[in-house]
Write a protein that holds these residues in place. Structure first.
Motif, PDB file in Angstrom:
ATOM      1  N   SER A   1      -4.525   5.534   8.193  1.00 44.46           N
ATOM      2  CA  SER A   1      -5.899   5.348   8.648  1.00 44.46           C
ATOM      3  C   SER A   1      -6.531   4.130   7.975  1.00 44.46           C
ATOM      4  CB  SER A   1      -6.685   6.613   8.341  1.00 44.46           C
ATOM      5  OG  SER A   1      -7.986   6.499   8.782  1.00 44.46           O
ATOM      6  N   ARG A   2      -6.243   3.988   6.686  1.00 43.16           N
ATOM      7  CA  ARG A   2      -6.750   2.838   5.937  1.00 43.16           C
ATOM      8  C   ARG A   2      -6.238   1.530   6.565  1.00 43.16           C
ATOM      9  NH1 ARG A   2      -9.971   0.636   1.932  1.00 43.16           N
ATOM     10  NH2 ARG A   2      -9.805   2.517   0.697  1.00 43.16           N
TER      11      ARG A   2
ATOM     12  N   ARG B   1      -4.880  15.819   7.903  1.00 43.35           N
ATOM     13  CA  ARG B   1      -5.416  14.556   8.402  1.00 43.35           C
ATOM     14  C   ARG B   1      -5.281  13.434   7.370  1.00 43.35           C
ATOM     15  NH1 ARG B   1     -11.036  17.099   9.927  1.00 43.35           N
ATOM     16  NH2 ARG B   1     -10.461  18.166   8.011  1.00 43.35           N
ATOM     17  N   SER B   2      -5.136  13.826   6.093  1.00 40.15           N
ATOM     18  CA  SER B   2      -5.071  12.778   5.079  1.00 40.15           C
ATOM     19  C   SER B   2      -3.744  12.757   4.340  1.00 40.15           C
ATOM     20  CB  SER B   2      -6.213  12.963   4.074  1.00 40.15           C
ATOM     21  OG  SER B   2      -6.184  14.261   3.544  1.00 40.15           O
TER      22      SER B   2
ATOM     23  N   ARG C   1       2.796   7.303  15.812  1.00 40.04           N
ATOM     24  CA  ARG C   1       1.395   6.923  15.819  1.00 40.04           C
ATOM     25  C   ARG C   1       1.221   5.549  15.165  1.00 40.04           C
ATOM     26  NH1 ARG C   1      -2.754  10.145  12.363  1.00 40.04           N
ATOM     27  NH2 ARG C   1      -4.699   9.093  12.874  1.00 40.04           N
TER      28      ARG C   1
ATOM     29  N   GLY D   1      -2.378   2.076  -4.764  1.00 39.72           N
ATOM     30  CA  GLY D   1      -2.515   3.460  -4.295  1.00 39.72           C
ATOM     31  C   GLY D   1      -3.682   3.557  -3.329  1.00 39.72           C
TER      32      GLY D   1
ATOM     33  N   GLN E   1      -5.326   1.101   9.632  1.00 37.37           N
ATOM     34  CA  GLN E   1      -5.986   0.914  10.927  1.00 37.37           C
ATOM     35  C   GLN E   1      -7.377   0.327  10.736  1.00 37.37           C
ATOM     36  OE1 GLN E   1      -4.948   5.066  12.273  1.00 37.37           O
ATOM     37  NE2 GLN E   1      -5.000   4.033  14.253  1.00 37.37           N
ATOM     38  N   LEU E   2      -8.079   0.838   9.692  1.00 40.88           N
ATOM     39  CA  LEU E   2      -9.428   0.345   9.438  1.00 40.88           C
ATOM     40  C   LEU E   2      -9.412  -1.115   8.991  1.00 40.88           C
ATOM     41  CD1 LEU E   2     -10.986   3.438   7.665  1.00 40.88           C
ATOM     42  CD2 LEU E   2     -11.688   2.476   9.839  1.00 40.88           C
ATOM     43  N   GLU E   3      -8.370  -1.484   8.254  1.00 41.14           N
ATOM     44  CA  GLU E   3      -8.302  -2.866   7.795  1.00 41.14           C
ATOM     45  C   GLU E   3      -7.732  -3.786   8.865  1.00 41.14           C
ATOM     46  OE1 GLU E   3      -7.967  -2.066   3.001  1.00 41.14           O
ATOM     47  OE2 GLU E   3      -6.300  -3.050   4.008  1.00 41.14           O
TER      48      GLU E   3
ATOM     49  N   GLN F   1      -4.680  -6.906   3.358  1.00 45.22           N
ATOM     50  CA  GLN F   1      -3.950  -7.721   2.394  1.00 45.22           C
ATOM     51  C   GLN F   1      -2.535  -7.205   2.198  1.00 45.22           C
ATOM     52  OE1 GLN F   1      -6.101  -7.358  -1.254  1.00 45.22           O
ATOM     53  NE2 GLN F   1      -8.061  -7.705  -0.232  1.00 45.22           N
TER      54      GLN F   1
ATOM     55  N   TYR G   1       0.866  -1.188   0.000  1.00 44.31           N
ATOM     56  CA  TYR G   1       0.000   0.000   0.000  1.00 44.31           C
ATOM     57  C   TYR G   1       0.892   1.224   0.000  1.00 44.31           C
ATOM     58  CZ  TYR G   1      -4.401  -2.431   1.150  1.00 44.31           C
ATOM     59  OH  TYR G   1      -5.523  -3.216   1.138  1.00 44.31           O
TER      60      TYR G   1
ATOM     61  N   ARG H   1      -6.642  -7.651   9.188  1.00 42.24           N
ATOM     62  CA  ARG H   1      -7.246  -8.304   8.030  1.00 42.24           C
ATOM     63  C   ARG H   1      -6.689  -7.784   6.714  1.00 42.24           C
ATOM     64  NH1 ARG H   1     -12.882  -7.297  10.961  1.00 42.24           N
ATOM     65  NH2 ARG H   1     -12.166  -5.199  10.641  1.00 42.24           N
TER      66      ARG H   1
END
Lengths: 528, 334, 232
Positions: free
Chosen positions: B70-71, B164-165, B94, B61, B73-75, B80, B30, B78
């Motif tokens: 953040s992505r 934030r992003s 962080r 991407g 953390q959300l995944e 890939q 990623y 799990r």
């Protein structure tokens, strides 16, 4: 509201109540999830307050401007007879079929810092327009809602008995008198409803704020929820904002149900009304001006998409076609779920209404209340709900289809329920007396009366889902996209040409899907 | 970091996994959007690594650098992803606290950074300085400090990224905070009217700038090198700020949940090799973390050198971040 | 006042109407014929809501073909929607005097007298929705009275009323018209209505408005089109 004397059978209970339960889970269930996850006691920071202020103020301004422009537009459209009038009225009747993101791209092409208008005024040494932020959000909302408001007001005009115009002509009531005795009372009865509906739509419009919002100064509550989830990994904050958004929407939703009359989406308004005042040249001039202005405002952005998209559409990368396939699949599934739920619920409501009128009315009102639950709130709730068990990203497309189905449900119900009630009332007894039962009864006696509204609402549901850029942004995994999402990504990386190609494809597919379903409902039956 | 991307539909869709020969193991990375674009390092890196690894390299991407974390953390476990590439020192503390990352076994001894590096999780692959880029034909007197930027005429507009992003957005946040520890809120209030819009990622912002929508954009002192080398265009310059420039060190790390840990280690090793590092300057347009044998390409000598280099140590950055973020949100939401 | 329709031709889509006839002053005329035959169109042409493609309309010898509805000496009463729903009975009637609704004491007195005349004394402050269908038509009739137009056109005004009420209203209309010496044109579907009120009857059928004939003679010896319509 006694629709029929039909007994309630197990099948109606099972289908009807599971559809209803699913709806409740999606709306109230997700809100409950948010409530449980939200840090309710946490105080709102000053930036939170400014987000709420922005959300509400842009919605008020958007609704006000839309209505103010729609009033003279509706008047001119209703009373002037010209070529293309029918076409404009038809377009005004189908504002939902245009995907939001497509319109936004068109608006940027016209109003953006390097758009047609900025280019034009730069000849006069005027600074280019800034479309990002409050102005852009309001501009886009006005674009979307002028047709809706105009449609509502034209409906108001059409509901006025022609005798009143003739009476006024006989009595020699002048234009200001007509405005006092006919137009104003009509507007007074239709405007509150229109205003509320537009207000509600603007409060919960996500894609516009995503694409045209300009940083913290122009962030809506839904955008802030998206940022909390996707950027900050802050579920409590997202849930807290979700509760605020839901409360806002619910209050507005209840007010809308109380104060507004149902929109008629399908019926033609091609009635020619003569008026014997407004013959003066200045009225004609004014009407020409307002119609030209509104048509340019509405059609230029669409035209620009067509012009910019017609060449790139033939060289779109494979990934776009894969996304198109995803989008069509989601749209069709979503439409089927929506119609299935609407028919199941209608079947139950029609029957329950006889024995338990209050229960059935409650079911009806709660179903319509889905209008108040924004898809984003439902999406956020579902996201937080399923996160501990499965990766939300693995079920992006099913979730999108489900949420879109729930969003289209109020429209579908509003069209299918009355049709089914009428069919039961007019043909139910006949069917029973002929001994028809179960599925054959439905197929022969009821279904033919439902085909038209089902076709139309299925088309609407599919088109709505096709153009949706809301829930998918929350759930989209890195390797799956829908057409609106791909388009948004292309736009944000300034691949305007490719984005225009996708836009043209998207809008064509939306119209095609709508048309196929709507036609499907009209084939092979001769019902007046 | 090349972010001179944008312009291929390819990257979005780098996402859609290309059909692969089933027998090859697949390593999924990623990273930020611009890295995988046709113009970015992605294609060359993929080609170079696949030559030696007997595997398929899948570069994905996932938004800009901060959204990437953040992505992940959300995944969670799990995911890939085997490797995350594109975080920076402002995010490493962080990121480390999520427990999602695994130790590397790289010796780190051939690194060639302006600072000392010892981190068990993250390995740097390039670095640079944040800077505002302007068109030197259109803008004759660029601002030479944040103070001067605030004093620019009303119609002078800049585009920045959301902290934030996006890692540049976050970098600017910390740049202002480090340059004006006590006056950051005031500086942001002054800057607010100059900000045309805040984008989610670097690509969006830089695209707006090259399309002429804004006068200046937040990017890197190395960004003009792209225009000089790839486009033979010397009209883009970085504004040299008296306060000094904040430094970014871009890093990658292995995910603890990786199903291909050996392959992942192999990539991290490859990342500090000459093959990878020599691709960086003219694709990611950043300084390589290990100077390639043939040095920097011609054109880099034309870039500005900051008078002073600013960097908040990674262990302090997270605390500074939350305070600076709320100042930023407050100032920009008024 | 006499009304002359001189070679009137009017078409609207597939619909056609031709009329070439004269109505004598102060006559009471019934207009009868099948639905869609052109009865309402005939009234609209006389009252100015439809302009003919060719031909001329004369009222009292004056060419009014291009005159707007309010300028013609004609009052038209519709089957329905004769009142504005948001205005009280008094205001609805007042519109017949002054459309600005600023009435003087004397004018208000006239309004009340007109209401009494149609049997609606003390109804002045009621709203239209509080009235029965017959009462609503009386209010509209009161307004026609005030306007003192010498030609009164009624477009099936009592079709929705019960037999007793209808008879009562017809008598009222007859009385009013006779006392003011007005010319009356009334569209109806019922032969007995025509016989009850009219001197002469115009048969409109197949897009042709026939010349007025004595009502009782017409019905005692009906032409083929009328027989077909009456069904006996």
């Amino acid at each position: 509201m006694a629709y029929s004397t039909q007994p309630i059978k197990l099948i109606h209970l099972i289908f009807g109540s599971s559809a209803f339960a699913l709806l409740l889970l999606l709306t109230l269930g997700t809100v409950l999830v948010l409530w449980l996850n939200a840090d309710i006691k946490a105080t709102l920071s000053s930036s939170d307050w400014s987000i709420i202020r922005f959300t509400v103020s842009q919605a008020i301004v958007s609704a006000t401007i839309s209505v103010l422009i729609a009033i003279p537009t509706a008047r001119a459209l209703f009373f002037r007879n010209f070529k293309g009038r029918k076409f404009i009225l038809t377009i005004m009747g189908a504002p939902f079929i245009l995907p939001t993101i497509v319109a936004i791209l068109g608006i940027i092409a016209v109003w953006g810092r390097s758009g047609y208008i900025s280019e034009f005024i730069s000849n006069f040494n005027i600074n280019p327009l800034n479309i990002y932020g409050f102005t852009g959000v309001v501009l886009a909302h006005v674009f979307f809602n002028i047709p809706l408001a105009t449609r509502f007001i034209v409906q108001g005009w059409a509901a006025i008995p022609i005798e009143h115009f003739r009476l006024s002509a006989q009595l020699g009531i002048n234009t200001s008198g007509i405005s006092q005795h006919i137009e104003r009372p009509m507007l007074k009865s239709v405007i509150p409803g229109i205003f509320l509906i537009i207000f509600l739509l603007c409060i919960s419009s996500f894609a516009v704020a995503l694409a045209l919002g300009g940083g913290p100064k122009a962030t809506t509550i839904e955008l802030a929820i998206y940022q909390s989830l996707r950027f900050d990994f802050n579920f409590a904050k997202a849930a807290q904002l979700g509760i605020i958004q839901f409360s806002l929407c619910a209050i507005l939703g209840i007010m809308t149900v109380l104060f507004s009359k149902p929109v008629q989406f399908s019926s033609g308004l091609d009635i020619k009304i003569e008026r014997w005042d407004r013959t003066h040249f200045r009225y004609l001039l004014f009407d020409i001006f307002i119609l030209t202005f509104v048509c340019l405002f509405l059609f230029l952005p669409l035209l620009s998409i067509f012009i910019r998209g017609i060449i790139p559409i033939f060289s779109l990368p494979n990934t776009v076609w894969i996304a198109a396939f995803n989008s069509i699949l989601v749209a069709i599934v979503s439409s089927i779920i929506s119609i299935g739920m609407a028919i199941s619920m209608s079947g139950l409501i029609v029957r329950v209404s006889h024995k338990f009128p209050i229960t059935s009315q409650t079911i009806e009102i709660v179903s319509f209340l889905t209008l108040a639950a924004s898809p984003f709130i439902i999406g956020t709730g579902l996201f937080i709900l399923i996160f501990p068990y499965i990766s939300p990203f693995t079920i992006a497309l099913p979730i999108t289809a489900l949420v879109n189905a729930a969003m289209a449900l109020p429209f579908a119900l509003r069209m299918i329920l009355p049709a089914m009630a009428r069919a039961e009332k007019n043909y139910g007894k006949l069917a029973d007396s002929l001994g028809m039962t179960k599925f054959s009864r439905f197929r022969i006696a009821i279904w033919p009366r439902l085909r038209r509204p089902v076709g139309f609402s299925a088309g609407l549901a599919a088109a709505l889902s096709m153009g949706d850029l809301g829930v998918i942004t929350l759930f989209a995994p890195v390797d799956v996209a829908t057409l609106p999402l791909i388009m948004y990504r292309l736009m944000s990386s300034y691949q305007i040409s490719a984005a225009s190609g996708v836009a043209l494809l998207l809008v064509s597919l939306s119209i095609l899907l709508f048309w196929v379903f709507d036609r499907g409902g009209q084939l092979e039956h001769n019902i007046r | 970091m090349n972010k001179f991307i944008n312009f291929a539909a390819g990257f979005l869709l780098a996402s859609v996994t290309t059909a692969s020969a089933d027998d090859l193991p697949k390593l999924t990375i990623y990273t930020y959007d611009s890295f995988v674009s046709d113009w970015g390092p992605g294609p060359a890196i993929k080609k170079a690594f696949e030559k030696t690894c007997n595997c398929e390299l899948n570069l994905v991407g996932a938004g800009d650098g901060a959204a990437l974390l953040s992505r992940l953390q959300l995944e969670g476990m799990r995911t890939q992803a085997d490797i995350a590439l594109g975080l920076d020192t402002n995010l490493t503390a962080r990121a480390a606290s999520t427990g999602l990352f695994a130790n590397h076994n790289n010796s780190l001894k051939n690194l060639n950074l302006p600072i000392d590096w010892s981190d068990d999780l993250f390995i740097p692959y390039d670095w640079g300085y944040f800077a505002f880029i302007y068109d030197n034909i259109k803008v004759k007197n660029p601002p030479k400090s944040f103070q001067e930027l605030i004093m620019m005429p009303d119609d002078f507009k800049i585009v920045i990224q959301d902290p934030r992003s996006s890692t540049p957005g976050l970098g600017l946040l910390l740049w202002v905070k480090e340059a004006y520890p006590d006056r950051a809120a005031e500086i942001w209030e002054g800057l607010a009217p100059k900000i045309l819009t805040v984008t989610a990622g670097w690509s969006e912002a830089y695209g707006m700038f090259t399309e002429g929508e804004a006068d200046m954009v937040l990017s890197y002192t190395t960004s003009p090198a792209y225009h000089i080398i790839a486009e033979n265009d010397e009209t883009k310059s970085a504004a040299n700020f008296d306060e000094g420039h904040y430094m970014q060190i871009e890093v990658a790390a292995k995910l603890a949940s990786s199903k291909n840990p050996v392959l992942a280690d192999k990539f991290l090793e490859f990342m500090t090799s000459n093959d990878f590092q020599s691709i960086i300057p003219t694709t990611n347009w950043m300084y390589p973390a290990v100077l390639a044998k043939n040095g920097l390409p011609d054109g880099f000598e034309k870039l500005i050198s900051p008078s002073k280099s600013l960097l908040i140590p990674s262990d302090k950055a997270e605390n500074v971040r939350s305070e600076a973020l709320s100042e930023w949100l407050t100032a920009l939401s008024q | 006042m006499s009304i002359t329709l001189d070679n009137i031709k009017l078409s609207h889509g597939a619909f056609n109407l031709t009329a070439n006839l004269k109505i004598e002053s102060a006559k009471k005329i019934a207009i009868i014929g099948p639905s869609g035959g052109g009865k309402s169109t005939l009234l609209s042409t006389i009252s100015g809501f439809k302009s003919p493609d060719q031909g001329k309309v004369f009222i009292n010898g004056n060419d009014v073909t291009l005159t707007s509805p309010s300028e013609r000496p004609v009052a038209l009463l519709f089957q329905d929607h004769n009142l504005f729903p948001h205005l009280s009975v008094k205001k609805n009637v007042s519109l017949g005097i002054n459309t600005s609704l600023n009435l003087t004491e004397t004018e208000l007195d006239i309004v009340n007298k007109a209401l009494s005349r149609v049997g609606l004394k003390n109804y002045d402050n009621k709203m239209p929705f509080e009235l029965s269908g017959g009462e609503q038509q009386r209010v509209a009739l009161a307004r026609c009275l005030l306007r003192k137009k010498p030609v009164l056109c009624l477009d099936e005004p009592f079709a929705a009323l019960g037999p007793a009420m209808k008879k009562e209203m017809l008598s009222l209309v007859k009385e009013i018209v006779e006392s003011t010496n007005a010319t009356l044109l009334m569209v109806t579907h019922q032969p007995e209505d025509a016989l009850h009120i009219s001197d002469e009857t115009i048969l409109v059928s197949g897009g042709i408005a026939n010349i007025p004939e004595n009502t009782s003679e017409l019905f005692s010896d009906p032409p083929p089109e009328l027989i077909k319509y009456l069904g006996a």
